[in-house]
Design a protein around this motif. Structure first.
Motif, PDB file in Angstrom:
ATOM      1  N   MET A 154       0.831  -1.201   0.000  1.00  0.00           N
ATOM      2  CA  MET A 154       0.000   0.000   0.000  1.00  0.00           C
ATOM      3  C   MET A 154       0.869   1.255   0.000  1.00  0.00           C
ATOM      4  O   MET A 154       0.637   2.185  -0.781  1.00  0.00           O
ATOM      5  N   TYR A 155       1.899   1.258   0.844  1.00  0.00           N
ATOM      6  CA  TYR A 155       2.811   2.400   0.856  1.00  0.00           C
ATOM      7  C   TYR A 155       3.507   2.541  -0.496  1.00  0.00           C
ATOM      8  O   TYR A 155       3.629   3.641  -1.042  1.00  0.00           O
ATOM      9  N   ALA A 156       3.984   1.413  -1.028  1.00  0.00           N
ATOM     10  CA  ALA A 156       4.733   1.444  -2.282  1.00  0.00           C
ATOM     11  C   ALA A 156       3.867   1.881  -3.448  1.00  0.00           C
ATOM     12  O   ALA A 156       4.371   2.471  -4.419  1.00  0.00           O
ATOM     13  N   ASP A 196      11.148   3.171  10.571  1.00  0.00           N
ATOM     14  CA  ASP A 196      12.571   2.876  10.687  1.00  0.00           C
ATOM     15  C   ASP A 196      12.883   1.708  11.616  1.00  0.00           C
ATOM     16  O   ASP A 196      14.050   1.470  11.953  1.00  0.00           O
ATOM     17  N   GLN A 197      11.876   0.964  12.016  1.00  0.00           N
ATOM     18  CA  GLN A 197      12.110  -0.233  12.823  1.00  0.00           C
ATOM     19  C   GLN A 197      12.435  -1.422  11.913  1.00  0.00           C
ATOM     20  O   GLN A 197      11.791  -1.616  10.882  1.00  0.00           O
ATOM     21  N   PRO A 198      13.420  -2.237  12.271  1.00  0.00           N
ATOM     22  CA  PRO A 198      13.730  -3.412  11.452  1.00  0.00           C
ATOM     23  C   PRO A 198      12.559  -4.389  11.435  1.00  0.00           C
ATOM     24  O   PRO A 198      11.893  -4.596  12.456  1.00  0.00           O
ATOM     25  N   SER A 233      13.031 -12.441   5.103  1.00  0.00           N
ATOM     26  CA  SER A 233      14.121 -11.539   4.751  1.00  0.00           C
ATOM     27  C   SER A 233      15.009 -11.209   5.940  1.00  0.00           C
ATOM     28  O   SER A 233      14.615 -11.379   7.094  1.00  0.00           O
ATOM     29  N   PRO A 234      16.194 -10.676   5.665  1.00  0.00           N
ATOM     30  CA  PRO A 234      16.977 -10.071   6.747  1.00  0.00           C
ATOM     31  C   PRO A 234      16.243  -8.827   7.229  1.00  0.00           C
ATOM     32  O   PRO A 234      15.353  -8.309   6.533  1.00  0.00           O
ATOM     33  N   PRO A 235      16.568  -8.318   8.425  1.00  0.00           N
ATOM     34  CA  PRO A 235      15.868  -7.138   8.938  1.00  0.00           C
ATOM     35  C   PRO A 235      15.962  -5.966   7.968  1.00  0.00           C
ATOM     36  O   PRO A 235      17.058  -5.606   7.505  1.00  0.00           O
ATOM     37  N   ALA A 236      14.811  -5.365   7.662  1.00  0.00           N
ATOM     38  CA  ALA A 236      14.782  -4.223   6.747  1.00  0.00           C
ATOM     39  C   ALA A 236      13.582  -3.356   7.102  1.00  0.00           C
ATOM     40  O   ALA A 236      12.451  -3.839   7.101  1.00  0.00           O
ATOM     41  N   SER A 237      13.820  -2.107   7.411  1.00  0.00           N
ATOM     42  CA  SER A 237      12.732  -1.217   7.805  1.00  0.00           C
ATOM     43  C   SER A 237      11.850  -0.871   6.613  1.00  0.00           C
ATOM     44  O   SER A 237      12.237  -1.054   5.441  1.00  0.00           O
ATOM     45  N   VAL A 238      10.679  -0.364   6.901  1.00  0.00           N
ATOM     46  CA  VAL A 238       9.775   0.089   5.844  1.00  0.00           C
ATOM     47  C   VAL A 238      10.467   1.115   4.955  1.00  0.00           C
ATOM     48  O   VAL A 238      10.430   1.031   3.721  1.00  0.00           O
ATOM     49  N   ARG A 239      11.134   2.074   5.572  1.00  0.00           N
ATOM     50  CA  ARG A 239      11.805   3.108   4.784  1.00  0.00           C
ATOM     51  C   ARG A 239      12.892   2.500   3.896  1.00  0.00           C
ATOM     52  O   ARG A 239      13.013   2.842   2.710  1.00  0.00           O
ATOM     53  N   ALA A 240      13.681   1.583   4.464  1.00  0.00           N
ATOM     54  CA  ALA A 240      14.774   0.997   3.693  1.00  0.00           C
ATOM     55  C   ALA A 240      14.248   0.204   2.493  1.00  0.00           C
ATOM     56  O   ALA A 240      14.821   0.264   1.393  1.00  0.00           O
ATOM     57  N   GLN A 280      13.770   8.768  -4.046  1.00  0.00           N
ATOM     58  CA  GLN A 280      13.554   8.568  -2.621  1.00  0.00           C
ATOM     59  C   GLN A 280      12.071   8.639  -2.267  1.00  0.00           C
ATOM     60  O   GLN A 280      11.351   9.509  -2.763  1.00  0.00           O
ATOM     61  N   PRO A 281      11.605   7.747  -1.404  1.00  0.00           N
ATOM     62  CA  PRO A 281      10.200   7.809  -0.981  1.00  0.00           C
ATOM     63  C   PRO A 281       9.972   8.986  -0.041  1.00  0.00           C
ATOM     64  O   PRO A 281      10.850   9.359   0.734  1.00  0.00           O
ATOM     65  N   ARG A 282       8.806   9.569  -0.129  1.00  0.00           N
ATOM     66  CA  ARG A 282       8.402  10.628   0.800  1.00  0.00           C
ATOM     67  C   ARG A 282       7.370  10.036   1.760  1.00  0.00           C
ATOM     68  O   ARG A 282       6.283   9.642   1.331  1.00  0.00           O
ATOM     69  N   LEU A 283       7.746   9.961   3.031  1.00  0.00           N
ATOM     70  CA  LEU A 283       6.896   9.320   4.022  1.00  0.00           C
ATOM     71  C   LEU A 283       6.400  10.342   5.037  1.00  0.00           C
ATOM     72  O   LEU A 283       7.171  11.156   5.549  1.00  0.00           O
ATOM     73  N   ARG A 284       5.118  10.272   5.318  1.00  0.00           N
ATOM     74  CA  ARG A 284       4.504  11.135   6.316  1.00  0.00           C
ATOM     75  C   ARG A 284       3.775  10.247   7.309  1.00  0.00           C
ATOM     76  O   ARG A 284       2.967   9.412   6.915  1.00  0.00           O
ATOM     77  N   ARG A 285       4.052  10.443   8.572  1.00  0.00           N
ATOM     78  CA  ARG A 285       3.490   9.546   9.586  1.00  0.00           C
ATOM     79  C   ARG A 285       2.159  10.063  10.112  1.00  0.00           C
ATOM     80  O   ARG A 285       2.029  11.236  10.469  1.00  0.00           O
TER      81      ARG A 285
END
Length: 315
Positions: free
Chosen positions: A173-175, A191-193, A225-232, A245-250
Motif C-alpha cells: 500500500m505504501y509502495a 525505521d524499525q527493522p 528476509s533479513p531485517p529491513a525497515s519500511v523506509r529501507a 527517494q520515498p516521501r513518508l509522512r506519519r
C-alpha cells in the motif's frame, strides 16, 4: 514421483502460487473459491464452492493427498464472523478425506515480542485477531493429537513479491504511492527493522510441509528476509524502479485511534501496529535445518517486486 491430488482453498497470491507449483510438478490440482476463480493453468481445476460448507468441501477433497488452507476471509472486521465456520469446515474436510491439512497463517499469535520469533515461542496474542489464529491452531492440533487428522501450519510475515496485492500488504500500500511519485502516509515507525516474506517462499514452504511427515503436528516459520525497515525497503524499491527517494509522512497514533471510532478497519489496524513499533524479526532456522528451505535472495525479491509494483502504481 507419482501424481497426487491436491486441494487448495483460496486463490490469492499464495494459493495461486501453490497451485501452479504443484501443477507444474505434474500433480492434479483443484482450487476452491466462492467465485470459481483461480490461476489459468491447464493442470489446475477451478471450482466454485462455499468452503465454509464442510460437507461440500469434504466431497471436493475426496481422494486428496493434501488440503491447503490458503483462504482469506477479507478485511479484518470480518474475521470473527467468517473465520470460525471456515476453519471448522476445512478441518472437517481434511478429517473426512484423510488429507494432510496445511494451513497458511501469520505471526499475529505471538503478540508483541522482544526477540526474533521462533517456532517454539509461546503464543501470546495481544488482540482478537491473533487470538483467533491461535484458537484455530489449537483446534487443529488437538484433532491431530487425537489421531483424527494430520495437520501442520506455516507462519509468514508481511507479504513481499510481484503478486502481493495492495490490500494484503501494508508495504504494498505504501509502495503504491511512493512508486507513483506520491507521498505515502505511514501508520507506524518506518525505521524499525522488520522481516518480510516472499510469496514464492511461502508457497514452497506449504508444499514442503504437506509432503513431509516430519512437519506434521507442528507449526513452522517461513524463511524470511533479513531485517529491513519500511523506509529501507521503499528506498530500495524506488532505486530499482528509478522513482527516487520515498516521501513518508506519519499518521499520528491519536488520529488513528480517533478514526477507529468511526471506521472499523482503522480500529482493527491499530491492534497490529505493534509489529512496526519495535523490531519484528523471524528466526526460521528450524525450517531451514529440517527441510532445507531458505529465503529467496533478498536482492532478487526486491528486483522482481520493484518492477511489478511500479507497473501497477503507474497503470
Amino acid at each position: 514421483m507419482a501424481a497426487e491430488r491436491h486441494l487448495i482453498v483460496g486463490a490469492g497470491p499464495v494459493g495461486s502460487a501453490v497451485a501452479i507449483r504443484l501443477a507444474e510438478a505434474g500433480h492434479h490440482v483443484r482450487v476452491v473459491t466462492r467465485s470459481g476463480q483461480g490461476p489459468d493453468h491447464p493442470g489446475v481445476e477451478r471450482v466454485a464452492l462455499d468452503a465454509s460448507d464442510g460437507v461440500a468441501l469434504a466431497d471436493a477433497a475426496r481422494d486428496a493427498t493434501v488440503l491447503y488452507n490458503c483462504a482469506n476471509p477479507g478485511a479484518y472486521p470480518a474475521w470473527e464472523r467468517q473465520w470460525p465456520p471456515l476453519a471448522t469446515a476445512i478441518l472437517h474436510a481434511a478429517e473426512a478425506s484423510g488429507a494432510v491439512l496445511v494451513t497458511l497463517s501469520n505471526l499475529y499469535g505471538y503478540g508483541p515480542v522482544d526477540q526474533p520469533m521462533t517456532r517454539d515461542l509461546p503464543l501470546r496474542p495481544s488482540d482478537h485477531k491473533g487470538a483467533l489464529r491461535a484458537r484455530m491452531w489449537k483446534d487443529a492440533l488437538e484433532a491431530h493429537e487425537a489421531g483424527r487428522v494430520r495437520v501442520t501450519e506455516a507462519r509468514a510475515s508481511d507479504y513481499l513479491g510481484p503478486t502481493a496485492p495492495v490490500q494484503s500488504s501494508i508495504l504494498a500500500m505504501y509502495a503504491n504511492a511512493t512508486l507513483a511519485g506520491k507521498p505515502a502516509w505511514v501508520y507506524s515507525d518506518p525505521d524499525q527493522p522488520h522481516a518480510w516474506t516472499a510469496v514464492e517462499d511461502i508457497a514452497s514452504t506449504l508444499v514442503a510441509l504437506g509432503g513431509d511427515e516430519r512437519a506434521w503436528g507442528s507449526a513452522w516459520l517461513v524463511p524470511s528476509s533479513p531485517p529491513a525497515s519500511v523506509r529501507a525497503v521503499l528506498q530500495e524499491l524506488g532505486r530499482i524502479a528509478g522513482t527516487g527517494q520515498p516521501r513518508l509522512r506519519r499518521v499520528p497514533r491519536a488520529v488513528l485511534r480517533a478514526g477507529g471510532l468511526a471506521v472499523p478497519l482503522l480500529r482493527e489496524l491499530t491492534g497490529v501496529l505493534y509489529q512496526f513499533d519495535r523490531p519484528f524479526l523471524v528466526d526460521a532456522s528450524a525450517t531451514t535445518a529440517t527441510f532445507g528451505l531458505e529465503a529467496t535472495p533478498w536482492a532478487d525479491v526486491l528486483d522482481a517486486t520493484a518492477r511489478a509494483w511500479h507497473r501497477r502504481a503507474v497503470a
